[in-house]
Design a protein around this motif. Structure first.
Motif, PDB file in Angstrom:
ATOM      1  N   ALA A 258       3.344   0.782   5.916  1.00 26.98           N
ATOM      2  CA  ALA A 258       3.095   0.119   4.777  1.00 26.98           C
ATOM      3  C   ALA A 258       1.590   0.769   4.139  1.00 26.98           C
ATOM      4  O   ALA A 258       1.909   0.919   3.091  1.00 26.98           O
ATOM      5  CB  ALA A 258       2.910  -1.312   4.870  1.00 26.98           C
ATOM      6  N   ALA A 259       1.069   1.371   4.860  1.00 29.61           N
ATOM      7  CA  ALA A 259      -0.317   1.575   4.581  1.00 29.61           C
ATOM      8  C   ALA A 259      -0.391   2.595   3.281  1.00 29.61           C
ATOM      9  O   ALA A 259      -1.221   2.487   2.431  1.00 29.61           O
ATOM     10  CB  ALA A 259      -1.071   2.311   5.922  1.00 29.61           C
ATOM     11  N   GLY A 260       0.406   3.559   3.381  1.00 34.57           N
ATOM     12  CA  GLY A 260       0.244   4.632   2.190  1.00 34.57           C
ATOM     13  C   GLY A 260       1.011   4.105   0.814  1.00 34.57           C
ATOM     14  O   GLY A 260       1.393   4.864   0.036  1.00 34.57           O
ATOM     15  N   ASN A 261       1.640   3.012   0.847  1.00 34.85           N
ATOM     16  CA  ASN A 261       2.652   2.608  -0.112  1.00 34.85           C
ATOM     17  C   ASN A 261       2.002   1.551  -1.026  1.00 34.85           C
ATOM     18  O   ASN A 261       2.783   0.849  -1.811  1.00 34.85           O
ATOM     19  CB  ASN A 261       3.880   1.915   0.619  1.00 34.85           C
ATOM     20  N   GLY A 262       0.696   1.562  -1.205  1.00 32.94           N
ATOM     21  CA  GLY A 262       0.066   0.682  -2.176  1.00 32.94           C
ATOM     22  C   GLY A 262      -0.248  -0.579  -1.636  1.00 32.94           C
ATOM     23  O   GLY A 262       0.191  -1.150  -0.763  1.00 32.94           O
ATOM     24  N   ARG A 263      -1.312  -1.268  -2.237  1.00 31.35           N
ATOM     25  CA  ARG A 263      -1.905  -2.332  -2.172  1.00 31.35           C
ATOM     26  C   ARG A 263      -1.105  -3.425  -1.847  1.00 31.35           C
ATOM     27  O   ARG A 263      -1.107  -4.192  -0.811  1.00 31.35           O
ATOM     28  CB  ARG A 263      -3.091  -2.866  -3.051  1.00 31.35           C
ATOM     29  N   GLU A 264       0.173  -3.723  -2.574  1.00 31.25           N
ATOM     30  CA  GLU A 264       1.168  -4.641  -2.505  1.00 31.25           C
ATOM     31  C   GLU A 264       1.878  -4.593  -1.093  1.00 31.25           C
ATOM     32  O   GLU A 264       2.397  -5.654  -0.872  1.00 31.25           O
ATOM     33  CB  GLU A 264       2.040  -4.502  -4.059  1.00 31.25           C
ATOM     34  N   ALA A 265       2.095  -3.361  -0.632  1.00 32.27           N
ATOM     35  CA  ALA A 265       2.768  -3.244   0.460  1.00 32.27           C
ATOM     36  C   ALA A 265       2.050  -3.761   1.765  1.00 32.27           C
ATOM     37  O   ALA A 265       2.628  -4.047   2.845  1.00 32.27           O
ATOM     38  CB  ALA A 265       3.245  -2.036   0.744  1.00 32.27           C
ATOM     39  N   LEU A 266       0.868  -3.816   1.623  1.00 26.55           N
ATOM     40  CA  LEU A 266       0.078  -4.111   2.910  1.00 26.55           C
ATOM     41  C   LEU A 266      -0.007  -5.579   3.083  1.00 26.55           C
ATOM     42  O   LEU A 266      -0.092  -5.983   4.276  1.00 26.55           O
ATOM     43  CB  LEU A 266      -1.613  -3.608   2.519  1.00 26.55           C
ATOM     44  N   GLY A 267       0.055  -6.368   2.060  1.00 25.22           N
ATOM     45  CA  GLY A 267       0.184  -7.851   2.250  1.00 25.22           C
ATOM     46  C   GLY A 267       1.144  -8.430   3.308  1.00 25.22           C
ATOM     47  O   GLY A 267       0.675  -9.142   4.319  1.00 25.22           O
ATOM     48  N   PRO A 268       2.454  -8.241   3.145  1.00 21.89           N
ATOM     49  CA  PRO A 268       3.259  -8.630   4.215  1.00 21.89           C
ATOM     50  C   PRO A 268       2.936  -7.920   5.484  1.00 21.89           C
ATOM     51  O   PRO A 268       3.070  -8.557   6.473  1.00 21.89           O
ATOM     52  CB  PRO A 268       4.827  -8.287   3.674  1.00 21.89           C
ATOM     53  N   ALA A 269       2.651  -6.789   5.637  1.00 17.61           N
ATOM     54  CA  ALA A 269       2.340  -5.924   6.848  1.00 17.61           C
ATOM     55  C   ALA A 269       1.338  -6.749   7.581  1.00 17.61           C
ATOM     56  O   ALA A 269       1.148  -6.920   8.813  1.00 17.61           O
ATOM     57  CB  ALA A 269       2.248  -4.459   6.759  1.00 17.61           C
ATOM     58  N   MET A 270       0.198  -7.017   6.846  1.00 14.83           N
ATOM     59  CA  MET A 270      -1.085  -7.680   7.186  1.00 14.83           C
ATOM     60  C   MET A 270      -0.416  -9.041   7.932  1.00 14.83           C
ATOM     61  O   MET A 270      -1.407  -9.517   8.962  1.00 14.83           O
ATOM     62  CB  MET A 270      -2.166  -7.958   6.277  1.00 14.83           C
ATOM     63  N   GLY A 271       0.176  -9.783   7.135  1.00 16.17           N
ATOM     64  CA  GLY A 271       0.816 -10.980   7.642  1.00 16.17           C
ATOM     65  C   GLY A 271       1.275 -10.885   9.047  1.00 16.17           C
ATOM     66  O   GLY A 271       0.696 -11.635  10.149  1.00 16.17           O
ATOM     67  N   GLY A 272       2.095  -9.887   9.312  1.00 12.52           N
ATOM     68  CA  GLY A 272       2.559  -9.757  10.658  1.00 12.52           C
ATOM     69  C   GLY A 272       1.464  -9.506  11.733  1.00 12.52           C
ATOM     70  O   GLY A 272       1.880  -9.815  12.884  1.00 12.52           O
ATOM     71  N   ALA A 273       0.794  -8.452  11.370  1.00  9.16           N
ATOM     72  CA  ALA A 273      -0.327  -8.051  12.355  1.00  9.16           C
ATOM     73  C   ALA A 273      -1.332  -9.371  12.552  1.00  9.16           C
ATOM     74  O   ALA A 273      -1.621  -9.534  13.616  1.00  9.16           O
ATOM     75  CB  ALA A 273      -1.291  -7.085  11.559  1.00  9.16           C
ATOM     76  N   GLY A 274      -1.723  -9.910  11.520  1.00  5.33           N
ATOM     77  CA  GLY A 274      -2.548 -11.136  11.712  1.00  5.33           C
ATOM     78  C   GLY A 274      -1.770 -12.358  12.637  1.00  5.33           C
ATOM     79  O   GLY A 274      -2.446 -12.822  13.575  1.00  5.33           O
ATOM     80  N   LYS A 275      -0.542 -12.472  12.499  1.00  4.68           N
ATOM     81  CA  LYS A 275       0.432 -13.504  13.429  1.00  4.68           C
ATOM     82  C   LYS A 275       0.142 -12.918  14.712  1.00  4.68           C
ATOM     83  O   LYS A 275      -0.088 -13.679  15.938  1.00  4.68           O
ATOM     84  CB  LYS A 275       1.658 -13.461  12.785  1.00  4.68           C
ATOM     85  N   SER A 276       0.229 -11.591  14.859  1.00 14.34           N
ATOM     86  CA  SER A 276       0.293 -11.065  16.296  1.00 14.34           C
ATOM     87  C   SER A 276      -1.128 -11.171  17.058  1.00 14.34           C
ATOM     88  O   SER A 276      -1.166 -11.751  18.131  1.00 14.34           O
ATOM     89  CB  SER A 276       1.005  -9.530  16.347  1.00 14.34           C
ATOM     90  N   CYS A 277      -2.086 -11.104  16.065  1.00  8.57           N
ATOM     91  CA  CYS A 277      -3.465 -11.204  16.838  1.00  8.57           C
ATOM     92  C   CYS A 277      -3.632 -12.515  16.974  1.00  8.57           C
ATOM     93  O   CYS A 277      -4.250 -13.001  18.295  1.00  8.57           O
ATOM     94  CB  CYS A 277      -4.491 -10.810  15.669  1.00  8.57           C
TER      95      CYS A 277
END
Length: 153
Positions: free
Chosen positions: A122-141
């Motif tokens: 998601a990282a290179g696909n714009g700010r809007e793409a980061l939100g959902p991916a950050m949610g998954g990463a935050g959940k794993s942490c």
């Protein structure tokens, strides 16, 4: 003061810091704490971009996500020797559950790796793409920290 007493006092005074230095974190504790700091730094960069608190920069976001994927590939077996939990060492928040439930700990680490790959995609696909991916990463942490990390004192 007698010379022998003075010598003993000086020897004790100079040996105390060396004894205390030996009570510091182990090499494994330092390594994994460094790894966690790298993870937190890069998660912070991506989270700041996702929230709009930091200007989105596709190249910087990609580097941060790539770093998280690289960290997720580090062999954890050498970083978590028994006896480096928070009951045995005052330098760590690692709970004994890491050693009591090694399969669950391994699954939690693998979940972080998958979440990091999601961030990487998601990282290179714009700010809007980061939100959902950050949610998954935050959940794993959060999932790992809830099971395997002591709350800060």
């Amino acid at each position: 003061m007698k010379p022998l007493t003075l010598f003993a006092a000086v020897a004790i005074a100079f040996s105390a810091p060396m004894a205390l230095a030996q009570d510091g974190p182990s090499a494994q504790e330092k390594a994994r704490q460094g790894m966690m700091r790298i993870m937190a730094l890069n998660m912070g960069v991506l989270g700041g971009m996702a929230k709009g608190e930091v200007t989105y920069d596709a190249a910087r976001a990609q580097k941060a996500a790539d770093t998280l994927v690289a960290v997720s590939m580090i062999d954890q077996s050498n970083l978590w020797p028994e006896g480096t939990d928070n009951d045995s060492s005052m330098h760590t928040g690692a709970l004994a559950a890491i050693w009591e439930k090694p399969d669950d700990f391994a699954k939690a680490w693998m979940a972080f790796g998958e979440a990091a790959k999601g961030l990487q995609a998601a990282a290179g696909n714009g700010r809007e793409a980061l939100g959902p991916a950050m949610g998954g990463a935050g959940k794993s942490c959060k999932g790992c920290h809830e099971m395997f990390r002591a709350k800060p004192k």
